[in-house]
Design a protein around this motif. Sequence first.
Motif, PDB file in Angstrom:
ATOM      1  N   ALA A  73       0.823  -1.204   0.000  1.00  0.00           N
ATOM      2  CA  ALA A  73       0.000   0.000   0.000  1.00  0.00           C
ATOM      3  C   ALA A  73       0.863   1.262   0.000  1.00  0.00           C
ATOM      4  CB  ALA A  73      -0.909  -0.001   1.225  1.00  0.00           C
ATOM      5  N   PRO A  74       0.624   2.199  -0.943  1.00  0.00           N
ATOM      6  CA  PRO A  74       1.365   3.465  -0.950  1.00  0.00           C
ATOM      7  C   PRO A  74       0.965   4.355   0.222  1.00  0.00           C
ATOM      8  CG  PRO A  74       0.302   3.011  -3.071  1.00  0.00           C
ATOM      9  CD  PRO A  74      -0.275   2.071  -2.071  1.00  0.00           C
ATOM     10  N   GLY A  80     -12.480  -1.752  14.707  1.00  0.00           N
ATOM     11  CA  GLY A  80     -11.505  -2.109  15.737  1.00  0.00           C
ATOM     12  C   GLY A  80     -10.104  -1.597  15.473  1.00  0.00           C
ATOM     13  N   THR A  81      -9.926  -0.672  14.520  1.00  0.00           N
ATOM     14  CA  THR A  81      -8.602  -0.135  14.190  1.00  0.00           C
ATOM     15  C   THR A  81      -8.481   1.317  14.652  1.00  0.00           C
ATOM     16  OG1 THR A  81      -9.222   0.751  12.017  1.00  0.00           O
ATOM     17  CG2 THR A  81      -8.638  -1.596  12.136  1.00  0.00           C
ATOM     18  N   PRO A  94      -0.617  -3.831   5.681  1.00  0.00           N
ATOM     19  CA  PRO A  94       0.418  -3.831   6.712  1.00  0.00           C
ATOM     20  C   PRO A  94      -0.144  -3.373   8.048  1.00  0.00           C
ATOM     21  CG  PRO A  94       1.250  -2.857   4.679  1.00  0.00           C
ATOM     22  CD  PRO A  94      -0.215  -3.086   4.480  1.00  0.00           C
ATOM     23  N   GLY A  95       0.466  -3.832   9.125  1.00  0.00           N
ATOM     24  CA  GLY A  95      -0.095  -3.625  10.457  1.00  0.00           C
ATOM     25  C   GLY A  95      -0.303  -2.182  10.848  1.00  0.00           C
ATOM     26  N   ASP A  96       0.516  -1.263  10.335  1.00  0.00           N
ATOM     27  CA  ASP A  96       0.408   0.135  10.745  1.00  0.00           C
ATOM     28  C   ASP A  96      -0.359   0.994   9.744  1.00  0.00           C
ATOM     29  OD1 ASP A  96       2.251   0.015   8.711  1.00  0.00           O
ATOM     30  OD2 ASP A  96       3.655   1.440   9.627  1.00  0.00           O
ATOM     31  N   TYR A  97      -1.017   0.358   8.772  1.00  0.00           N
ATOM     32  CA  TYR A  97      -1.630   1.166   7.713  1.00  0.00           C
ATOM     33  C   TYR A  97      -2.842   1.946   8.210  1.00  0.00           C
ATOM     34  CZ  TYR A  97      -2.420   2.616   2.921  1.00  0.00           C
ATOM     35  OH  TYR A  97      -2.549   3.371   1.788  1.00  0.00           O
ATOM     36  N   SER A  98      -3.571   1.418   9.161  1.00  0.00           N
ATOM     37  CA  SER A  98      -4.714   2.173   9.679  1.00  0.00           C
ATOM     38  C   SER A  98      -4.242   3.446  10.379  1.00  0.00           C
ATOM     39  CB  SER A  98      -5.553   1.322  10.642  1.00  0.00           C
ATOM     40  OG  SER A  98      -4.785   0.930  11.769  1.00  0.00           O
ATOM     41  N   GLU A  99      -3.072   3.392  11.055  1.00  0.00           N
ATOM     42  CA  GLU A  99      -2.514   4.606  11.656  1.00  0.00           C
ATOM     43  C   GLU A  99      -2.110   5.609  10.583  1.00  0.00           C
ATOM     44  OE1 GLU A  99      -1.739   1.593  12.635  1.00  0.00           O
ATOM     45  OE2 GLU A  99      -2.194   1.502  14.788  1.00  0.00           O
TER      46      GLU A  99
END
Length: 847
Positions: free
Chosen positions: A347-348, A405-406, A367-372
């Motif tokens: 994801a860009p 939940g993100t 990726p795990g931090d993409y919602s942030e």
Amino acid sequence: MICGFFYGMKVAGGEILCAAGVTAWGDWLTLAILVVSVILTARAMQQHRLREAVSALAMAATAALLAVSANGPVWQTSEPTDNDTSGLVVALVDQSESVWRDLASARLALETLAVRVQALDDELQDATWSGMVIGFSEAASILARQQPLSRLPDMVRSVQVAAPGTQSRGELGIDRALDEIRKAGGRGQVLLVTDGLFDEPAFDEALVRAAASGIPISVLPVGSGAPGLGLISADLAPEQHINRDATVRGTVLGGGTLRVTDPDLGQAEVDIVGQERAQPVHVSKRFAARGLQHLKIAFDTGDTRQERVLYTLVRGPAQVLLFGDGRGFDALDPTAWSIHRAQPDAAPDPDAFDLVVIDALPPSSFPGDYSEKLLNSASRTGILLINGGLRGSVEDPQVIGDWKGTALSPILPVDSDPRSFILDPPGRDIVILIDVSGSMESSLGVAKTGAFAVLEQLRPQDSIAVLAFSDITERTFDQRPATRENLDAARLLVNGLTAGGGTAPGSTLERAARMRSNYCAYFFISDGVFDVPKVSPQCYTTALSTEGAHFPKGVADWGEEIMLNAGQGVGQIKMDYFEPEQRKAYFRPDWFRPIAARTSAPLTGYQLPGIAIAYPRIDAEVLSLHDTPPPDPVLVYRRDPDQPGTATGVFLSALPDAVSPSDLQDVLARLLGWSRPNRFDIRAKQTGNQITVSVLTLAQPDDQSLPESVSGTLRIAGQGQQPLSFRPSGPPGRFETSLTLRMSDEPLDAELILSEPGRDDQIIPATIPARSPRQAMAGGDERFDSGIDAEALSRMITITGGRDLRVAAPRVAEVASPPSKVPLHALTICLALFSLGLALWVKGRPN
């Protein structure tokens, strides 16, 4: 405290004053010593020990004198009147190259200064004031010696600078002016002509000395429009197109490195070999984002660095980052929408896009931090989440629940957990509509009982309105919080209703529809004797029949129907709305065609394969609903009230196979803060940390009107909002404002919010440049400097109490010398030592 006993005492034509801000511990210690001394003196007198009594009194006097000394006593003479002494006005002229490069501007500034001096001389009239001229560059020197003040205008006009200096030592010039005023008696004023581009970065000590001496420094700013060496000019067209080459054109004299930097794509460098003549230079850059963007142009010779900031308005198609199937997106108009498909595992960065669309993909695909990352970019990047079709069984949480939940949870427009919603429902907006027509005469008591039953079930967080209807004007109870006092008032109104007239619910239903909210519930109480209204309440409605007969077809479709009959314990009937069935399902699987929550909504003309069950947040906007009760939302938006640039949307079903581009465009456009990019032409010019923004409203093919006013706000990341006061400037539809930026060490994202009456706000992305060092480094060549350091000159005026001579002449009151103050602490300390010695000597003598 001790000194306060003497404060204001008149002595020898003056008065005693005490210093401010002194701590009180010394006074309390003195008071304790005085109390002990008085006790010892009284005891000694009782025992006829005279010497000990005198010693104790002398010790008390010592303590009191020391306390007075600690309070900084001074003897202040009375203030002189404005015209009772002479004074000196010093015209201080900056002779540096950056001021005199533009000879015409420098001469005009001297002429303006001469006019200001003449006005001051006219105001002083009979006072014996004098004037002189001092110049400074590398050093400070007298250009014209003291003459009567009436001669100073001609002395200023006669100033000639044959060889401008290569430095601007402002502190030396101010020190020399203060010294000359001191020699002339200490009363005076400095009138400074300069661009503020001093070699010393700050010289507050000299300014504080001037302020302490009562000498204001008034400033007449003047500067050259372009440097004499290095980066002489730089230009960028005021409009650019996203992802197309933009050319920066400049003119350079001398050798060095030219750097062009933008916040998104980094830096481009050009090494320039010095030549005797000025040479053109071109640098190409591309802008990766829309909005009011900037480039920073720097020219570095090794010893000196020049910087300029150039702004441009970048237009072009909205940049949409798409994950998932996204059917129909490729058919969108490419001049308005640029679609960038990407895989979730690569994801860009969402910061580079105007919109991010995620079609039926859970957060676990990314990726795990993409919602942030999505949350951090949400202030300028809209987010649309499409739930898709049924995942698993109807009792399994759906895709929208995973996103709940993100990190995105605080900005989503819906809550997807049915169980938690039932346990803690938000405040409800209740409207009771009561039929009081003539046919209700026999059953009005039943209607009142039904209304009372509704009122009994309200909570303080709910709101209540009561609308009585017939074909005559009826009393109403306007919407207000359901407090105990308001509920009592509502009961009183209901109890006083009487029947009469014909049945006419239409206008009352229209009024109720205007009260619609995400959590509204209406209670329609009538005998059903009327024609089916052409309007509906636009909210889930419980229809209560006072005669026990069904309502006409159509009324029951508003929600729920309850039959009321006299004698059947109406007050005990429970309405389903107040006791909703706790759902165990997360999805409604049946095919349906959504309906608009208001007049119209996109994606309502298609059959959809069910929806994920969710509940809109109280500040969300529901555009479409399920066509059968309960009215579950289908398309929901939310724009954050504190950050209008943060916009999110959810579509709780799957996109139709044959979705039209116009429908899809309507869905996306609501998430764009800058939805009308051709409405405004925007220009910005920055000098130091001062920026001027000009807005020209452009007539559109479908709208030729121009606003009479425009308001605005600049919101900078981490700094909050700064209101903008636009004023009309030039032709109709053109407005301008100026503001001071709080710049940081890194570039900052911002939003320029423009508002015009009767239209949606336009939230235009912007970037704020990083803080820069001075244009010329300490010890650098004056030929690299240009412009005016407005911040430095404003600080000088503020510290010393001077004026900006461009807009106002100096005043007599500003040159009045401060009253003379003579410190008294040395005298009181000497008296305290004498008193202490007396106490010790007396105590040592035999009685």
